[in-house]
Design a protein around this motif. Structure first.
Motif, short mmCIF file in Angstrom:
data_model
loop_
_atom_site.label_atom_id
_atom_site.label_comp_id
_atom_site.label_asym_id
_atom_site.label_seq_id
_atom_site.Cartn_x
_atom_site.Cartn_y
_atom_site.Cartn_z
N SER A 1 1.02 -1.44 0.01
CA SER A 1 0.31 -0.04 -0.30
C SER A 1 0.56 1.00 0.43
O SER A 1 0.88 2.52 -0.63
CB SER A 1 -0.89 0.19 1.22
OG SER A 1 -1.49 -1.61 1.02
N ARG B 1 1.63 1.91 -3.38
CA ARG B 1 1.15 2.64 -4.24
C ARG B 1 0.64 4.02 -4.28
O ARG B 1 0.59 4.58 -4.96
CB ARG B 1 -0.11 1.62 -4.43
CG ARG B 1 -0.56 0.16 -4.41
CD ARG B 1 -1.98 -0.19 -4.89
NE ARG B 1 -2.49 -0.17 -3.55
CZ ARG B 1 -2.75 -1.22 -2.75
NH1 ARG B 1 -2.39 -2.28 -2.85
NH2 ARG B 1 -3.25 -1.03 -1.58
N ARG C 1 1.39 7.29 -6.73
CA ARG C 1 0.58 7.88 -6.92
C ARG C 1 1.24 9.70 -6.86
O ARG C 1 0.31 10.76 -7.62
CB ARG C 1 -0.79 7.61 -6.28
CG ARG C 1 -1.26 6.69 -7.05
CD ARG C 1 -2.71 6.11 -6.28
NE ARG C 1 -3.84 4.92 -6.72
CZ ARG C 1 -2.75 4.16 -6.76
NH1 ARG C 1 -2.61 3.40 -6.41
NH2 ARG C 1 -3.96 2.92 -7.81
N THR D 1 -6.29 14.15 -9.87
CA THR D 1 -6.93 12.95 -9.51
C THR D 1 -6.07 11.65 -8.59
O THR D 1 -6.31 10.92 -8.28
CB THR D 1 -7.25 12.38 -11.72
OG1 THR D 1 -8.79 13.27 -11.12
CG2 THR D 1 -8.05 11.10 -10.66
N LEU D 2 -4.77 11.65 -9.09
CA LEU D 2 -4.09 11.14 -8.77
C LEU D 2 -3.90 10.99 -6.85
O LEU D 2 -3.08 10.05 -6.32
CB LEU D 2 -2.45 11.56 -9.35
CG LEU D 2 -2.42 10.44 -10.52
CD1 LEU D 2 -1.25 11.11 -11.40
CD2 LEU D 2 -2.20 9.36 -10.81
N GLU E 1 -5.96 12.85 -4.84
CA GLU E 1 -6.76 12.45 -4.42
C GLU E 1 -6.52 10.59 -3.95
O GLU E 1 -7.12 10.11 -3.00
CB GLU E 1 -7.93 13.09 -4.87
CG GLU E 1 -8.38 14.50 -4.88
CD GLU E 1 -9.23 15.01 -6.21
OE1 GLU E 1 -9.62 15.92 -5.88
OE2 GLU E 1 -9.85 13.54 -6.35
N GLU E 2 -6.17 10.26 -4.94
CA GLU E 2 -6.30 8.81 -4.64
C GLU E 2 -5.44 8.64 -3.79
O GLU E 2 -5.96 7.85 -2.88
CB GLU E 2 -6.47 8.37 -5.80
CG GLU E 2 -7.24 8.02 -7.10
CD GLU E 2 -6.78 7.29 -8.35
OE1 GLU E 2 -5.43 7.46 -9.02
OE2 GLU E 2 -7.25 7.81 -9.22
N ALA E 3 -4.36 8.99 -4.01
CA ALA E 3 -3.38 8.90 -2.75
C ALA E 3 -3.81 9.55 -0.82
O ALA E 3 -3.73 8.54 -0.36
CB ALA E 3 -1.83 9.43 -2.89
N GLU F 1 -6.97 9.11 -0.71
CA GLU F 1 -7.44 7.72 0.08
C GLU F 1 -6.76 6.82 0.50
O GLU F 1 -7.31 6.07 1.72
CB GLU F 1 -8.90 7.60 -1.00
CG GLU F 1 -9.82 8.60 -1.27
CD GLU F 1 -10.83 7.90 -3.08
OE1 GLU F 1 -9.58 7.17 -3.25
OE2 GLU F 1 -10.97 9.31 -3.17
N LEU F 2 -5.74 6.62 -0.19
CA LEU F 2 -5.34 5.05 0.59
C LEU F 2 -4.63 5.49 1.93
O LEU F 2 -4.38 4.86 2.49
CB LEU F 2 -3.84 4.92 -0.08
CG LEU F 2 -4.53 4.09 -1.81
CD1 LEU F 2 -3.10 4.52 -2.78
CD2 LEU F 2 -4.36 2.95 -1.67
N THR G 1 1.24 14.16 0.79
CA THR G 1 -0.29 13.88 0.36
C THR G 1 -0.91 15.65 0.28
O THR G 1 -1.14 15.64 -1.12
CB THR G 1 -0.27 12.52 -0.32
OG1 THR G 1 0.53 11.60 0.12
CG2 THR G 1 -1.69 12.51 -1.03
#
Length: 730
Positions: free
Chosen positions: A391, A394, A398, A416-417, A419-421, A423-424, A431
């Protein structure tokens, strides 16, 4: 019987303390003893009367008495009756200890930390300062031409105090008369490096501005503004300094102590492991004088038994010992919720203690809320939550892709990238910061401000005040507010955000207002002084403030001219260079580069500033600009050995191997036992197919720094090439 009656009026006279002299205290004591004796006499007579009445009843009504059941007193009432004399003794003890000058422990000591020894901040000067010099008094007199005459002749026996020489590493050089002169109001400014004036000094700090402007707008008063801000000083050290300064008849304390709470190592495990009810009970007891006496007796007994000084708290050295001084960057910091909780609890305690100290010396106190660089300062350290390594990879992937998209001006893709990071792992500070940058580029300023704030909150090395610091400060001020008001607040944070909104169209604070993560620009120091003056005028209303001249641009321009006439530009250049070096050391290359460039404007061709700029540009990927700076550096200072290895490595990176070899060989002569220098030289020898030289350099590097994978890989390559080509030397 009337002579033995205790009236409410008598009790009020007993408890009322005359504030204007010891005689009043002892007359109150005498009243207490007289009425106390009367009460005792009354109790004796009442007891005799009750006994005789009982005897009479028993002889005249024996049947009635025998038949009636005996009344039982409940345990609760018995307990209450038993507590009454105990409480009376406690009240009497508190009263007598107050008369003897014993202060509660909560206002004289810190239960969280102690100090191994103490040197006063101010000590006596052998002679008074020369009035012809640039000392405080001469400047005040010069600014007050035409003011009502106030005698300023120093008496021969007048004692002056000045900053103790051993303290000048952390404090400005300040001086003032021990006894405040007639017509004078004295302000002590306390806090950390912002109060000090870093990266500069007192002259251009908000304290220096206050000193200049106050004595221009208030012609009827001589204002002494003493800068007692200490570099890296946190609230527990500020409170100790404030305790010392309280003896010098201050009218005001101005406190900006917000950013340094997490700098020093100290443990709160003992306090955090205690149950809440016990902490509450101890907090209440520490506000009594009886507890203070018992604590002193206990400490003395332990010292006598152990023949050693007793430290019931964390023992800190007399001066700041930052965690960052013991590491390369903020590697010593890790996520620790318990420690953070203890730091915040300790901070709030010290704010309350400062209010108590100010009130004991009849001074007013003004606090300043924290403001910091949100949009132009990366987090000092990011750390993952408890995630698996897959994780984490990943997330890093990002973030790297998001940063690359930012560099390519593809802001929507970057958002977008990132925001994904988020969330993780929402707790990874880097981030949050990068997402804030993407939102700024997309002009989504409210969302950007939220992300920048969260980046500060999640920073594992919190060198900027977190939200709980601000909340604790506001809470203490609100709880301490009373009439007449003596605790004040300048909302620096809100005022600066409002200024940013007017000037930039958004509320994000960045390098327009700050030189680094927390230190304001010279313009913001001036603006903060103006905001403080506005609050002081409200507080001083009715005691002369109505006669103050308005703080207009003319007054500020005159003050600015006076301040900058005393500024040494070379000293300012050195200050900027030092700031750039600190930022560079902490890995904040984007923030360090502008400060190094500013230093070069004031210190042309300064080798340290140019080297810092060149290395920052290298880390920022601006290779051509970095090469230009290195060429200028060695053109002016060809023997500046510190830069040999870095310039050589950069030349190797752009495949200028022959030129790189020359600088790296100079670096070996400069640092023959440096494994990194030998590694870089070995890599260049390999590129030039000088196998034997490569093997020799890499072998020495491995001896100095064993088992480094990169070194071992290149060494194996060199030996393989050497075996195939036994005579490869050119």
């Amino acid at each position: 019987m009337l002579g033995y009656v205790v009236t409410w009026d008598s009790l009020l006279r007993i408890l009322k303390i005359n504030r204007f002299g010891v005689a009043g205290h002892w007359s109150a004591c005498a009243e207490f003893v007289r009425v106390g004796g009367a009460v005792q006499g009354f109790m004796k007579i009442s007891s005799k009367t009750r006994l005789s009445s009982k005897s009479a009843l028993s002889t005249t009504r024996p049947d009635s008495q025998a038949s009636r059941p005996r009344r039982q007193i409940s345990r609760g009432r018995k307990l209450c009756f038993a507590l009454i004399p105990v409480l009376a003794l406690v009240v009497l003890a508190e009263f007598l200890l107050m008369l003897l000058g014993v202060a509660p422990l909560s206002s004289t000591a810190d239960p969280f930390v102690g100090f191994s020894n103490s040197t006063p901040l101010f000590s006596p000067l052998p002679t008074a300062p020369d009035s012809s010099g640039d000392d405080l008094l001469s400047r005040l007199e010069a600014m007050q031409d035409g003011a009502p005459a106030v005698s300023t002749d120093a008496k021969p026996a007048e004692e002056w105090l000045a900053t103790t020489p051993s303290k000048l590493v952390w404090f400005n050089d300040q001086s003032f008369p021990r006894v405040k002169r007639p017509g004078t109001k004295r302000i002590f400014c306390l806090g950390g490096s912002t109060t000090f004036g870093r990266p500069y000094s007192d002259t251009t700090s908000f304290c220096g501005w206050l000193r200049e402007v106050l004595n221009r707008i208030d012609p009827h008063t001589r204002w002494e503004v003493i800068n007692a801000g200490g570099v890296s000083y946190a609230s527990y050290r500020v409170a100790a300094i404030m305790e010392e300064l309280s003896q010098y008849d201050p009218d005001w304390f101005i406190v900006y102590s917000v950013h340094n709470e997490f700098l020093e190592r100290r443990t709160y495990a003992d306090l955090l492991n205690r149950p809440g009810w016990l902490l509450t009970l101890q907090s209440f007891a520490a506000q009594t004088r009886s507890y203070s006496v018992l604590d002193r007796l206990y400490q003395a007994a332990r010292r006598s038994a152990d023949h050693l000084p007793v430290a019931t708290q964390n023992q800190l050295p007399p001066e700041v010992d930052e965690r960052l001084n013991h590491t390369v960057g903020p590697v010593d910091y890790h996520r620790d919720a318990s420690w953070r909780s203890g730091v915040l609890r300790h901070y709030e305690f010290n704010l309350q203690r400062m209010v108590d100290i100010a009130r004991r010396c009849n001074s007013q106190i003004l606090f300043i809320t924290p403001a910091s660089n949100e949009g132009s300062c990366t987090p000092f350290k990011s750390e993952f939550s408890s995630l698996q390594s897959e994780s984490q990879q990943r997330i890093l992937s990002r973030v790297q892709q998001g940063v690359a998209a930012l560099d390519d001006a593809d802001y929507a893709a970057a958002a977008t990238l990132l925001e994904e990071a988020v969330e993780l792992d929402p707790a990874y500070a880097e981030t949050r910061y990068r997402l804030g940058q993407a939102y700024v580029a997309l002009e989504r300023f409210d969302e950007a401000g939220r992300e920048f704030s969260l980046a500060i909150e999640e920073d594992i090395c919190p060198l900027r005040a977190v939200e709980e610091i601000d909340s604790a400060l506001r809470r203490v001020v609100a709880e301490a507010t009373q009439e007449p008001r003596d605790v004040w607040l300048v909302d620096f944070n809100e005022k600066l955000h409002a200024l940013s909104e007017r000037e930039q169209g958004n509320r994000i604070l960045g390098d327009r207002y700050f030189l680094d993560h927390v230190h304001p620009t010279l313009e913001i120091h001036r603006q903060l002084a103006v905001w403080i003056l506005e609050e002081l005028k409200v507080a001083e209303n009715g005691v002369g403030a109505e006669a103050w001249i308005p703080v207009e641009e003319t007054v500020l321009s005159e003050s600015e001219a006076s301040i900058f006439s005393r500024v040494d530009l070379r000293s300012h250049g050195v200050a900027l260079r030092n700031l750039a070096k600190v930022l560079h050391w902490s890995g904040k290359f984007v923030e360090a580069a502008p400060r190094a460039s500013d230093a070069l404007e004031l210190l042309p061709n300064d080798p340290e500033s140019r080297f810092v700029l060149a290395d920052c540009l290298t880390h920022m990927g601006e290779i051509d600009a970095a090469l230009v700076q290195y060429e200028l550096l060695f053109e002016d200072y060809p023997e500046w050995g510190r830069g040999y290895v870095y310039y050589g490595a950069l030349l190797s990176r752009v495949e200028e191997y022959e030129k790189a070899k020359g600088y790296l060989m100079l670096a070996v002569l400069h640092k023959p036992e440096d494994a990194y220098v030998l590694f870089e030289l070995g890599r260049v020898h390999l590129a030039l197919e000088e196998w034997a030289f490569a093997e020799e350099s890499l072998r020495k590097a491995d001896q100095l720094y064993p088992d480094d994978p990169a070194t071992l890989e290149l060494l194996a390559t060199a030996r393989e090439k050497l075996n195939r080509n036994p005579s490869p030397l050119r």
